[in-house]
Design a protein around this motif. Structure first.
Motif, PDB file in Angstrom:
ATOM      1  N   SER A 193      29.700  30.660  22.041  1.00 34.41           N
ATOM      2  CA  SER A 193      30.079  29.356  22.602  1.00 34.41           C
ATOM      3  C   SER A 193      28.981  28.349  22.318  1.00 34.41           C
ATOM      4  N   SER A 194      29.369  27.051  22.280  1.00 29.18           N
ATOM      5  CA  SER A 194      28.339  26.036  22.035  1.00 29.18           C
ATOM      6  C   SER A 194      27.647  25.621  23.334  1.00 29.18           C
ATOM      7  N   ASP A 195      28.149  26.129  24.476  1.00 30.24           N
ATOM      8  CA  ASP A 195      27.410  25.959  25.737  1.00 30.24           C
ATOM      9  C   ASP A 195      26.408  27.088  25.814  1.00 30.24           C
ATOM     10  N   VAL A 196      25.143  26.738  25.702  1.00 31.62           N
ATOM     11  CA  VAL A 196      24.122  27.788  25.613  1.00 31.62           C
ATOM     12  C   VAL A 196      23.017  27.540  26.635  1.00 31.62           C
ATOM     13  N   LYS A 197      22.095  28.451  26.689  1.00 34.98           N
ATOM     14  CA  LYS A 197      20.899  28.251  27.513  1.00 34.98           C
ATOM     15  C   LYS A 197      19.734  28.855  26.742  1.00 34.98           C
ATOM     16  N   PHE A 198      19.178  28.062  25.831  1.00 35.16           N
ATOM     17  CA  PHE A 198      18.053  28.530  25.017  1.00 35.16           C
ATOM     18  C   PHE A 198      16.765  27.976  25.609  1.00 35.16           C
ATOM     19  N   ASP A 199      15.895  28.846  26.049  1.00 32.54           N
ATOM     20  CA  ASP A 199      14.593  28.396  26.564  1.00 32.54           C
ATOM     21  C   ASP A 199      13.609  28.301  25.395  1.00 32.54           C
ATOM     22  N   LEU A 200      13.371  27.081  24.927  1.00 36.52           N
ATOM     23  CA  LEU A 200      12.527  26.897  23.737  1.00 36.52           C
ATOM     24  C   LEU A 200      11.039  27.095  24.046  1.00 36.52           C
ATOM     25  N   ASP A 201      10.736  27.211  25.331  1.00 37.43           N
ATOM     26  CA  ASP A 201       9.331  27.398  25.712  1.00 37.43           C
ATOM     27  C   ASP A 201       8.969  28.886  25.808  1.00 37.43           C
ATOM     28  N   LEU A 202       9.970  29.724  25.644  1.00 33.55           N
ATOM     29  CA  LEU A 202       9.755  31.175  25.763  1.00 33.55           C
ATOM     30  C   LEU A 202       8.705  31.652  24.751  1.00 33.55           C
ATOM     31  N   GLY A 203       7.647  32.242  25.262  1.00 34.15           N
ATOM     32  CA  GLY A 203       6.600  32.829  24.413  1.00 34.15           C
ATOM     33  C   GLY A 203       5.750  31.811  23.672  1.00 34.15           C
ATOM     34  N   ARG A 204       5.740  30.561  24.134  1.00 35.60           N
ATOM     35  CA  ARG A 204       5.039  29.528  23.371  1.00 35.60           C
ATOM     36  C   ARG A 204       3.539  29.787  23.256  1.00 35.60           C
ATOM     37  N   LYS A 205       2.978  30.461  24.257  1.00 32.43           N
ATOM     38  CA  LYS A 205       1.528  30.748  24.231  1.00 32.43           C
ATOM     39  C   LYS A 205       1.156  31.642  23.054  1.00 32.43           C
ATOM     40  N   HIS A 206       2.107  32.416  22.573  1.00 32.84           N
ATOM     41  CA  HIS A 206       1.788  33.394  21.522  1.00 32.84           C
ATOM     42  C   HIS A 206       2.165  32.931  20.121  1.00 32.84           C
ATOM     43  N   VAL A 207       2.614  31.669  20.032  1.00 33.91           N
ATOM     44  CA  VAL A 207       3.047  31.139  18.734  1.00 33.91           C
ATOM     45  C   VAL A 207       1.886  31.126  17.731  1.00 33.91           C
TER      46      VAL A 207
END
Ligand code: A3P
Ligand code: MG
Ligand code: MG
Length: 354
Positions: free
Chosen positions: A52-66
């Motif tokens: 579905s195009s209704d999503v819940k993507f947390d773009l901050d997930l794991g940002r410390k380890h990028v």
């Protein structure tokens, strides 16, 4: 020193759209987690649409380890030149008039509407081909060095979105648990013709829409590339206007140059959660923007600059001598020849004297 100028109209007239051949895939390469050149498809990604195009993507997930890319290192044209050296028959059957990266062409296309960012482009003629390389202006360097943590966070969100939307194998669910490595890249080499200019350019592509595994560059030639983007949710008329005027021009230019038909945009909130996906048809973007910009003005300007470059860069004056083309908003394009070696020289000795 002789200075030459190309007039840039503040209000350009709309002319016929110039001829632009369908861009052909002639090669590809990957940059691995350390940004080493790999002459293969290891970094190719397959676009995965959620149910579905209704999503819940947390773009901050794991940002410390990028794993961030070292943006202070100027790679110039090096990786594209490496590809040319390793594939002497693919790019050079008919020598191109110009060799460059797509970003430089997008920048030229957006120039008639650009009010903020300046540019410097260096040009050197070598074995009949003009190589074009963007050089960081003082203004761009300051902007990069003074980037706020918030701006850095926005950048990382863009890369995380790519991870939510793609995977290494066709049909495989995206794996968002591993840290994003922003140094990795998949680059496609295209050939095309804009009016009478034969172009060979490299472009980073986000992924392909394919149900089957693509094993080599010839198989890639038939694939459909997709561009991924993020943008903040649009809530006001003003935001909608700015989105069309400032963002869609760049998205259109970047995608049109490589023949991309669809852009998948993830609309996010201020905390970096994407709630909605939307697919934009590239061919429909110029109609959507209601005269805030015109695609023929963009393409004709790009063609004009290339003609201006060809008019001046006639002689082969050694690989270290460059012509420096410079532009600032509301001004004309200026050009001066800078005898090399100088800080602007960009063709490496391993390329010109292998
Ligand atoms: P967004 O596209 O979602 O903004 P591209 O879209 O060209 O594939 O680039 C992928 C991501 O790299 C972008 O995501 C953005 O996060 C980052 N990026 C690329 N060019 C950038 C630029 N000039 N300034 C800031 N971020 C940039
Ligand atoms: Mg990209
Ligand atoms: Mg993208």
């Amino acid at each position: 020193m002789d200075r030459h100028t190309l007039k840039v109209e503040e209000r350009p007239v709309i002319r016929k759209f110039p001829s632009y051949n369908k861009p052909l895939v002639i090669g590809c390469f990957s940059l691995d987690s350390e940004r080493n050149y790999c002459g293969d498809l290891r970094q190719l990604k397959y676009i995965q649409f959620p149910a579905s195009s209704d999503v819940k993507f947390d773009l901050d997930l794991g940002r410390k380890h990028v794993l961030k890319k070292d943006t202070s290192r100027d790679e110039k044209l090096d990786e594209l030149l490496r590809w040319m050296l390793q594939n002497p028959n693919d790019g050079n059957r008919v020598p191109a008039d110009f060799v460059c990266y797509r970003g430089l062409l997008t920048m030229l296309m957006c120039t008639p509407y650009e009010k903020d960012e300046d540019w410097i482009i260096c040009a050197t003629k070598w074995k009949g081909t003009i190589f074009l390389c963007a050089s960081e202006t003082r203004r761009k360097r300051l902007k990069r060095e003074q980037m706020t943590d918030k701006q850095k966070q926005f950048m990382s969100w863009g890369f995380k979105f790519e991870q939510y939307m793609s995977s290494d194998k066709p049909g495989r669910k995206p794996d968002v648990s591993k840290p994003v490595n922003e140094r990795e890249e998949f680059c496609v080499v295209f050939r095309t013709k804009l009016n009478n200019h034969y172009l060979l350019f490299g472009a980073e592509v986000d992924g392909v829409k394919s149900k089957t595994q693509i094993n080599n560059c010839s198989e890639l030639a038939g694939a459909e590339f997709v561009e991924l983007k993020t943008s903040r949710h649009i809530e006001t008329v003003r935001q909608h206007h700015n989105f069309k005027r400032f963002k869609l021009i760049k998205w259109w230019g970047q995608s049109f140059l490589v023949g991309i038909r669809q852009i998948v945009c993830g609309f996010r909130d201020d905390r970096g959660t994407v709630h909605m996906l939307d697919t934009l048809e590239v061919s429909r973007l110029p109609k959507m923007v209601e005269n805030t910009w015109d695609p023929s003005i963009c393409m004709n300007f790009c063609d004009e600059v290339l003609s201006f470059v060809r008019h001046l860069v006639v002689e082969e004056e050694g690989p270290d001598t460059v012509w420096k083309f410079e532009w600032r908003p509301h001004e004309d394009v200026t050009a001066v020849k800078i005898p090399g070696p100088s800080e602007f020289s960009f063709l490496p000795a391993w390329f010109t004297a292998p």
